[in-house]
Write an enzyme that holds these catalytic residues in place. Sequence first.
Site, PDB file in Angstrom:
ATOM      1  N   SER A 124       1.109  -0.996  -0.099  1.00  0.00           N
ATOM      2  CA  SER A 124       0.121  -0.182   0.006  1.00  0.00           C
ATOM      3  C   SER A 124       1.203   1.820   0.017  1.00  0.00           C
ATOM      4  O   SER A 124       1.448   1.532  -0.855  1.00  0.00           O
ATOM      5  CB  SER A 124      -0.556   0.058   1.006  1.00  0.00           C
ATOM      6  OG  SER A 124      -2.272   0.944   1.297  1.00  0.00           O
ATOM      7  N   LYS A 176     -22.701  14.887   8.551  1.00  0.00           N
ATOM      8  CA  LYS A 176     -21.426  15.756   9.132  1.00  0.00           C
ATOM      9  C   LYS A 176     -21.044  14.809  10.209  1.00  0.00           C
ATOM     10  O   LYS A 176     -22.074  13.490  10.777  1.00  0.00           O
ATOM     11  CB  LYS A 176     -21.727  16.820   9.880  1.00  0.00           C
ATOM     12  CG  LYS A 176     -21.107  17.494  10.478  1.00  0.00           C
ATOM     13  CD  LYS A 176     -19.126  17.688  10.058  1.00  0.00           C
ATOM     14  CE  LYS A 176     -18.766  18.372  11.101  1.00  0.00           C
ATOM     15  NZ  LYS A 176     -17.388  18.599  10.618  1.00  0.00           N
TER      16      LYS A 176
END
Length: 270
Positions: A124, A176
């Site tokens: 990664s 949110k």
Amino acid sequence: MSMQADLIADRRRMRRRLTLWRALGVLGALIGVLGIGYAIGGRQLLPVGMDQIARVKIEGVITGDERTLRLVREVRRARSVKAVILEIDSPGGTVSGSEALFLAIRQLAAEKPTAAVVKGLAASGGYIAAAAADRIVAQQTSIVGSIGVLFQIPNVTRLLDTVGVNVETIRSSPLKAAPSGFEPTSPEARAALEAVVRDNFEWFKDLVRERRKLSAPELAEVADGRVHTGRQGLERKLIDQVGAERQAIEWLENERSVAKSLPVREWKRR
């Protein structure tokens, strides 16, 4: 006469002591200078300004911390450094941290020949760092790849129900701080997060495609999140050579005209 002889003997002893302390002072200063050079530069003590190959270790989780980025910049600015070996052993890290390290290494490689050596793992974000180098060398059994993006958050709603805890939330909008882990993830929040993951994944794939010169089918074969051994990575163009630091140095000498027999000096984060 006896008192005069004693005075002369005392003066001689004082002169010998003064000479000894002066010598110790000079020796202490020399040790201090060498110690500072050791702390700044790394393990191997070399004369100031001596041409060298710098070894920089990229280990552990990559977060884009300033100490690592500063070290890469210091190596880039050092006139005595003629080439760089990146010794990588990392499972990855954050996307933004990996991007910051990638850009710093690309700036380094633009000025000094740079080779990455995979010690055990370059997955990664660790592979992103390796891909920033001019050449990637890995052992046959090293692990490389893991081209993908992952986002995980624990959902503890059942645990909270068991212990009788209720988390009340007031938001400016439904998305949110979503998902929060304190409530089931809504379809809208999941879709928004998946869009972020896909966008970062496209950035990762574009980086690998450009750096490794892969065709669309070749990229699709390696960009499914799996890891590969060094031997598999060579077959799939994820690395350039099976080997270790010695092979990377030989490449620097033969292909990048780095002077033979330059000492390798390990640089450390301060």
